[in-house]
Motif scaffolding. Structure first.
Motif, PDB file in Angstrom:
ATOM      1  N   GLN A  70       0.821  -1.219   0.000  1.00  0.00           N
ATOM      2  CA  GLN A  70       0.000   0.000   0.000  1.00  0.00           C
ATOM      3  C   GLN A  70       0.848   1.259   0.000  1.00  0.00           C
ATOM      4  OE1 GLN A  70      -2.608  -0.644   3.368  1.00  0.00           O
ATOM      5  NE2 GLN A  70      -3.958  -1.982   2.206  1.00  0.00           N
ATOM      6  N   ARG A 276     -12.075   1.746  13.983  1.00  0.00           N
ATOM      7  CA  ARG A 276     -13.047   2.430  13.123  1.00  0.00           C
ATOM      8  C   ARG A 276     -12.329   2.981  11.890  1.00  0.00           C
ATOM      9  NH1 ARG A 276     -15.985   3.528  10.251  1.00  0.00           N
ATOM     10  NH2 ARG A 276     -17.837   4.828  10.111  1.00  0.00           N
ATOM     11  N   ASP A 277     -12.017   2.093  10.939  1.00  0.00           N
ATOM     12  CA  ASP A 277     -11.305   2.513   9.719  1.00  0.00           C
ATOM     13  C   ASP A 277     -12.220   2.304   8.518  1.00  0.00           C
ATOM     14  OD1 ASP A 277     -11.372  -0.215   9.299  1.00  0.00           O
ATOM     15  OD2 ASP A 277      -9.242  -0.533   9.706  1.00  0.00           O
ATOM     16  N   THR A 278     -11.666   2.358   7.315  1.00  0.00           N
ATOM     17  CA  THR A 278     -12.507   2.279   6.112  1.00  0.00           C
ATOM     18  C   THR A 278     -13.136   0.890   5.934  1.00  0.00           C
ATOM     19  OG1 THR A 278     -10.501   1.775   4.885  1.00  0.00           O
ATOM     20  CG2 THR A 278     -11.254   4.046   4.812  1.00  0.00           C
ATOM     21  N   LEU A 279     -12.575  -0.138   6.593  1.00  0.00           N
ATOM     22  CA  LEU A 279     -13.125  -1.485   6.450  1.00  0.00           C
ATOM     23  C   LEU A 279     -14.094  -1.830   7.573  1.00  0.00           C
ATOM     24  CD1 LEU A 279      -9.777  -3.285   5.491  1.00  0.00           C
ATOM     25  CD2 LEU A 279     -11.632  -2.624   3.950  1.00  0.00           C
ATOM     26  N   ASP A 281     -17.176  -1.015   8.528  1.00  0.00           N
ATOM     27  CA  ASP A 281     -18.563  -1.419   8.282  1.00  0.00           C
ATOM     28  C   ASP A 281     -18.657  -2.850   7.765  1.00  0.00           C
ATOM     29  OD1 ASP A 281     -19.242   1.052   9.113  1.00  0.00           O
ATOM     30  OD2 ASP A 281     -19.529   1.892   7.095  1.00  0.00           O
ATOM     31  N   LYS A 282     -17.688  -3.226   6.952  1.00  0.00           N
ATOM     32  CA  LYS A 282     -17.681  -4.597   6.412  1.00  0.00           C
ATOM     33  C   LYS A 282     -17.475  -5.599   7.540  1.00  0.00           C
ATOM     34  CE  LYS A 282     -16.984  -3.399   1.902  1.00  0.00           C
ATOM     35  NZ  LYS A 282     -18.250  -3.492   1.209  1.00  0.00           N
ATOM     36  N   ASN A 324      -4.485   4.548  11.074  1.00  0.00           N
ATOM     37  CA  ASN A 324      -4.751   3.235  10.498  1.00  0.00           C
ATOM     38  C   ASN A 324      -3.488   2.380  10.304  1.00  0.00           C
ATOM     39  OD1 ASN A 324      -6.093   1.154   9.189  1.00  0.00           O
ATOM     40  ND2 ASN A 324      -5.850   2.133   7.173  1.00  0.00           N
TER      41      ASN A 324
END
Ligand code: F6R
Length: 363
Positions: A70, A276-279, A281-282, A324
């Protein structure tokens, strides 16, 4: 000397803010750049990375794959040393081979390193023992500065390996121009904030002890995580099984519905690592699938994550909010402490778990 702790493992967990501080001080310059020992590495001369190790060190490599890909946009292959060495994989030109080992004496890792001699463009190692065989046989050995680790279950060596690997990924990014100066500074300041955040996380010890008491009743425990939290879920499961002897497995959250969900019932605790990062909710939607089947969720997240998703969980542990990229280094602490307190509750020999040796010098 256990410095007032009941076990070396507890002492070594508690030392992490200090040793991570040491590791950072040894690689970060005052102006926020990463300085490697001589002769260093020029990542513009490298097209791909092969990371090889065993056990916990292998999970550090798996985490590093996310960072190098990344942040530095380098393709990375990761393998366990015992598979790598006998598979005899082709090593393309301009490959950097990197070996991670606390002891520097692990037989399979050393054999994998020797296999790469004369094939890889450069051989690097990340070690805790600078005079070890793996360090001596590398073109460049990067010490992790964890100090002697006595507990058989690796704790502070793991987080120091992660810290050095992230700094190496940042060095690669800066050589290759894949990260703006601003983003680099942002990552460096996240690294610098780690010792203080770890100290705050360690203050959650009581909550972890309470949760661990309940975990100690379980026969099987699952760990779930996505992205950078996936290798950490694997590490959490390894730590739990090796010192508490409770059967534990880890899955990438997205793999749950491809089989492992069949294991879930009201007896199975499922530890979910989810800042609580971009993933987030998944992962939460996977967690809800677990709860719908009466699985007992232990949610490890931050205040924002717990506020959003705490409803219906069996237990939760609140971590400080963190950048993150460095989250796996911080979230290693609850993984270690849950395993530690579970083992203590079960009365196992925490520092000398059955059937295990600190250094595996035979294959
Ligand atoms: C687990 C553990 C082992 C080691 C593995 C590699 O807690 O400590 O899985 O990580 O045996 O050892 P080193 O890092 O010495 O090569």
């Amino acid at each position: 000397d256990k410095a007032g702790h009941k076990h070396f493992m507890a002492k070594e967990i508690a030392e992490q803010p200090t040793v991570i501080g040491n590791a950072l001080a040894n690689y970060l310059t005052a102006d926020g750049h990463i300085a490697l020992p001589d002769p260093g590495v020029d990542f513009t001369a490298i097209d791909r990375l092969t990371l090889v190790a065993c056990g916990t060190a292998y999970y550090a490599c798996l985490t590093a794959k996310y960072w190098f890909e990344q942040i530095a946009r380098i393709p990375v292959e990761v393998d366990v040393a015992s598979e790598f060495r006998y598979r005899e994989p082709p090593i393309p030109d301009r490959t950097l081979a990197l070996f991670v080992s606390q002891s520097g004496e692990t037989a399979d890792t050393l054999a994998a390193l020797r296999y790469c001699e004369g094939k890889a463009a450069r051989i690097l190692s990340v070690v805790n023992v600078p005079e070890s065989s793996i360090a001596r046989e590398s073109d460049l050995a990067l010490p992790i500065h964890a100090g002697i680790e006595v507990g058989v279950a690796s704790t502070k060596a793991f987080t120091c390996q992660l810290t050095v690997l992230l700094m190496l990924a940042l060095k690669a990014a800066s050589d290759r121009g894949t990260l703006s100066e601003e983003a680099l500074a942002d990552h460096v300041s996240a690294l610098r904030s780690l010792p203080a955040l770890m100290t705050t996380a360690l203050e959650q010890n009581k909550a972890m002890q309470n949760t661990a008491r309940r975990l100690s009743e379980a026969r099987d425990v699952l760990f779930l995580g996505r992205g950078l939290m996936y290798p950490l879920a694997l590490e959490g499961a390894l730590k739990l099984k090796e010192i508490s002897y409770i059967h534990a497995e880890a899955y990438a959250s997205g793999e749950l519905k491809h089989g492992p969900i069949a294991l879930i019932d009201k007896h199975v605790p499922v530890v979910v690592m989810a800042p609580r990062d971009t993933l987030f909710d998944k992962t939460v939607s996977n967690m809800q699938e677990v709860m719908a089947r009466k699985g007992k969720v232990v949610l490890i997240s931050d205040a924002a994550g717990l506020e959003e998703a705490n409803e219906g969980v069996w237990a939760s542990i609140c971590m400080p909010t963190v950048h993150n990229a460095v989250a796996p280094i911080l979230y290693a602490l609850p993984a270690q402490l849950l395993a530690y307190h579970t083992a203590v509750a079960k009365g196992t020999d925490v520092d000398q778990p059955r059937n295990l040796a600190k250094s595996v010098t035979v294959e």
